[in-house]
Design an enzyme around this catalytic site. Structure first.
Site, PDB file in Angstrom:
ATOM      1  N   TYR A  34       0.880  -1.024  -0.152  1.00 49.02           N
ATOM      2  CA  TYR A  34       0.095  -0.085  -0.048  1.00 49.02           C
ATOM      3  C   TYR A  34       1.008   1.118   0.093  1.00 49.02           C
ATOM      4  CZ  TYR A  34      -5.120  -0.526   0.122  1.00 49.02           C
ATOM      5  OH  TYR A  34      -6.437  -0.859  -0.216  1.00 49.02           O
ATOM      6  N   GLU A  36      -0.727   4.913  -0.481  1.00 49.89           N
ATOM      7  CA  GLU A  36      -1.647   6.217  -0.647  1.00 49.89           C
ATOM      8  C   GLU A  36      -0.715   7.341  -0.689  1.00 49.89           C
ATOM      9  OE1 GLU A  36      -4.519   5.547   2.126  1.00 49.89           O
ATOM     10  OE2 GLU A  36      -5.912   4.504   0.795  1.00 49.89           O
ATOM     11  N   ASP A 180      -8.516  13.204 -24.869  1.00 49.26           N
ATOM     12  CA  ASP A 180      -8.479  11.669 -24.601  1.00 49.26           C
ATOM     13  C   ASP A 180      -8.021  10.828 -25.490  1.00 49.26           C
ATOM     14  OD1 ASP A 180      -9.142   9.157 -23.782  1.00 49.26           O
ATOM     15  OD2 ASP A 180     -11.171   9.599 -23.158  1.00 49.26           O
ATOM     16  N   THR A 206      -5.545   5.747 -21.548  1.00 56.61           N
ATOM     17  CA  THR A 206      -5.416   4.614 -21.130  1.00 56.61           C
ATOM     18  C   THR A 206      -3.754   4.072 -21.311  1.00 56.61           C
ATOM     19  OG1 THR A 206      -6.264   3.493 -23.061  1.00 56.61           O
ATOM     20  CG2 THR A 206      -7.656   3.857 -21.048  1.00 56.61           C
ATOM     21  N   LYS A 209      -3.844   0.356 -24.604  1.00 57.19           N
ATOM     22  CA  LYS A 209      -4.295   0.010 -26.027  1.00 57.19           C
ATOM     23  C   LYS A 209      -3.085   0.375 -27.040  1.00 57.19           C
ATOM     24  CE  LYS A 209      -9.050   1.593 -25.265  1.00 57.19           C
ATOM     25  NZ  LYS A 209      -9.159   2.106 -23.817  1.00 57.19           N
ATOM     26  N   ARG A 215      -3.317  -2.751 -18.126  1.00 54.22           N
ATOM     27  CA  ARG A 215      -4.340  -2.137 -17.729  1.00 54.22           C
ATOM     28  C   ARG A 215      -4.260  -0.870 -16.897  1.00 54.22           C
ATOM     29  NH1 ARG A 215      -8.594  -3.490 -20.575  1.00 54.22           N
ATOM     30  NH2 ARG A 215      -8.293  -5.278 -21.955  1.00 54.22           N
TER      31      ARG A 215
HETATM   32  C1  LIG Z   1     -11.330   7.180 -25.356  1.00 51.32           C
HETATM   33  C2  LIG Z   1     -11.618   6.363 -24.394  1.00 51.32           C
HETATM   34  N1  LIG Z   1     -11.666   6.828 -23.136  1.00 51.32           N
HETATM   35  C3  LIG Z   1     -11.571   6.309 -22.024  1.00 51.32           C
HETATM   36  C4  LIG Z   1     -11.629   4.861 -22.090  1.00 51.32           C
HETATM   37  C5  LIG Z   1     -11.893   4.020 -20.537  1.00 51.32           C
HETATM   38  O1  LIG Z   1     -10.945   3.202 -20.318  1.00 51.32           O
HETATM   39  P1  LIG Z   1     -11.207   1.915 -19.276  1.00 51.32           P
HETATM   40  O2  LIG Z   1     -11.853   1.065 -20.282  1.00 51.32           O
HETATM   41  O3  LIG Z   1      -9.757   1.654 -19.226  1.00 51.32           O
HETATM   42  O4  LIG Z   1     -12.039   2.487 -18.349  1.00 51.32           O
HETATM   43  C6  LIG Z   1     -11.671   4.205 -23.381  1.00 51.32           C
HETATM   44  C7  LIG Z   1     -12.033   2.691 -23.320  1.00 51.32           C
HETATM   45  O5  LIG Z   1     -12.408   2.088 -24.346  1.00 51.32           O
HETATM   46  C8  LIG Z   1     -11.685   4.809 -24.380  1.00 51.32           C
HETATM   47  O6  LIG Z   1     -11.748   4.414 -25.847  1.00 51.32           O
END
Ligand SMILES: Cc1ncc(COP(=O)(O)O)c(C=O)c1O
Length: 400
Positions: A34, A36, A180, A206, A209, A215
């Site tokens: 842990y 935090e 994003d 993320t 991908k 993950r």
């Molecule tokens: C553009 C986008 N943002 C956020 C996410 C969310 O990611 P997670 O599935 O790891 O929560 C995704 C997942 O597919 C995504 O495609």
């Protein structure tokens, strides 16, 4: 052990296979601790090994993407995005994002998501004639709705995001611009997609991908936004960071900084382009007419077979895709008109542009077999898929 995986070859998934080094880091005893807080500012002792790991991941993220700040603790992409709301908005505030059926993500303010229930989500889309993001609509909505946050980037967007144009709109209405890049982070890192730096206030991504990590997720920003973002992730939203994931993120970022990763990122895009061309040559209807990135979105309406029926048939043929809405889809999200495919996994397995006509051919025959219910045809495709993929094993699978 390899035989346990059978001929089932998930070679068409959006998410590539993690490298062995990433998988190894994920499976370490770091997960037992842990911690935090942040490096040097923890609520637990015994951080002699944890602090350097997280600091390394942070420094590598900053160096790779060229940002002043990085938070590597978000558990995944969705909590990372929720942290952005917590940092910059109050419940009930307006957020402008690409709507889900147009290619946006749930967390960009869509109604069934906490982000759409606790905030006022307003959605933009694509132009019906081009399938490209309608920047005029984005500007008009921004002026009318005065959102606190604007999201750009999505989950089924096959074309380049014009970050500079979004930044201009966000500046005009004094909104926080969030890029994003969950899907395209690896392409950005590898120079195969323009970078949102310096246009976006916050970059959310993320790590699992196209970045080929574990993950997890990261929030990147200028130094001025560091404090609210860090406080939003912890203690605002999360407890202890997943240190094994942090270590694996550090490994993935190291790999992504290597010249070979640039080759990989460009190969992903070249494969997607070649696949799109081969699909177009077979009469497929592609949203936006093609792709600039790793993703191809196929509208199957003209083929007379719903996306889900096609996806399930292709699964039986050893080809994993997902059924997906297409813009202006007359069908329901759970039973939509399209399928979404990506080339990161194929590329990770060593397939090149020369293989894409064969892949398009399988998809063509698979969709036709889905329409007629021809299980023999699906079995024949499955045998061909298995033969090619046996020569291109998935990284990280046990080989014997
Ligand atoms: C553009 C986008 N943002 C956020 C996410 C969310 O990611 P997670 O599935 O790891 O929560 C995704 C997942 O597919 C995504 O495609």
């Amino acid at each position: 052990a390899r035989a346990d995986y059978g001929p089932y070859t998930p070679g068409f998934d959006i998410v590539p296979y993690g490298d062995l080094a990433v998988l190894e880091a994920t499976g370490t005893v770091l997960q037992n601790k842990y911690s935090e807080g942040y490096p040097g500012r923890r609520y637990y002792e015994g951080q002699q090994n944890i602090d350097p790991v997280e600091t390394l991941a942070i420094e590598r993220a900053k160096a790779l993407f060229g940002t002043e700040h990085a938070n590597v603790q978000p558990y995944s992409g969705s909590p990372a995005n929720l942290a952005v709301y917590l940092a910059f908005a109050e419940p009930g505030d307006t957020v402008l994002g690409m709507s889900l059926p147009m290619g946006g993500h749930l967390t960009h303010g869509w109604g069934v998501s906490a982000t759409g229930r606790w905030f006022r989500g307003v959605g933009y889309g694509v132009r019906p004639d081009t399938g490209l993001i309608d920047l005029d609509e984005v500007r008009d909505l921004a002026r009318k709705e005065r959102p606190r946050i604007i999201f750009c980037g999505g989950t089924a967007v096959p074309r380049t995001i014009d970050f500079a144009a979004f930044a201009e709109i966000a500046r005009e209405v004094d909104a926080v611009l969030v890029a994003d890049i969950a899907h395209i982070a690896g392409l950005v890192a590898g120079g195969a997609h323009p970078s949102p730096v310096p246009h976006a206030d916050v970059i959310s991504t993320t790590t699992h991908k196209t970045l080929r990590g574990p993950r997890g997720a990261m929030l990147l920003s200028r130094a001025t936004h560091a404090k609210p973002l860090d406080r939003a992730v912890f203690p605002g939203l999360q407890g202890g960071p997943h240190n094994h994931t942090t270590a694996a993120i550090a490994v993935a970022l190291h790999e992504a900084a290597r010249p070979a990763f640039r080759d990989y990122a460009h190969a992903v895009v070249a494969n997607a382009r070649a696949l799109a061309e081969a699909l177009l040559a077979r009469g497929f209807d592609l949203v936006s007419g093609g792709t600039d990135n790793h993703l191809v979105l196929i509208d199957l309406t003209a083929r007379g077979v719903p996306g889900k029926v096609a996806a399930k048939a292709l699964d039986r043929a050893g080809i994993v895709v997902n059924h997906n809405t297409v813009p202006f889809d007359p069908r329901k999200p759970f039973d939509p008109s399209g399928i979404r495919i990506g080339t990161p996994s194929l590329t990770s397995r060593g397939l090149g542009t020369e293989h894409m006509p064969a892949v398009a051919d399988w998809l063509d025959r698979g969709v036709a077999a889905a329409r007629t219910g021809d299980e023999d045809a699906l079995a024949a495709i499955r045998a061909e898929v298995a033969e090619l993929m046996a020569a291109h094993p998935a990284p990280g699978l046990p080989l014997d």
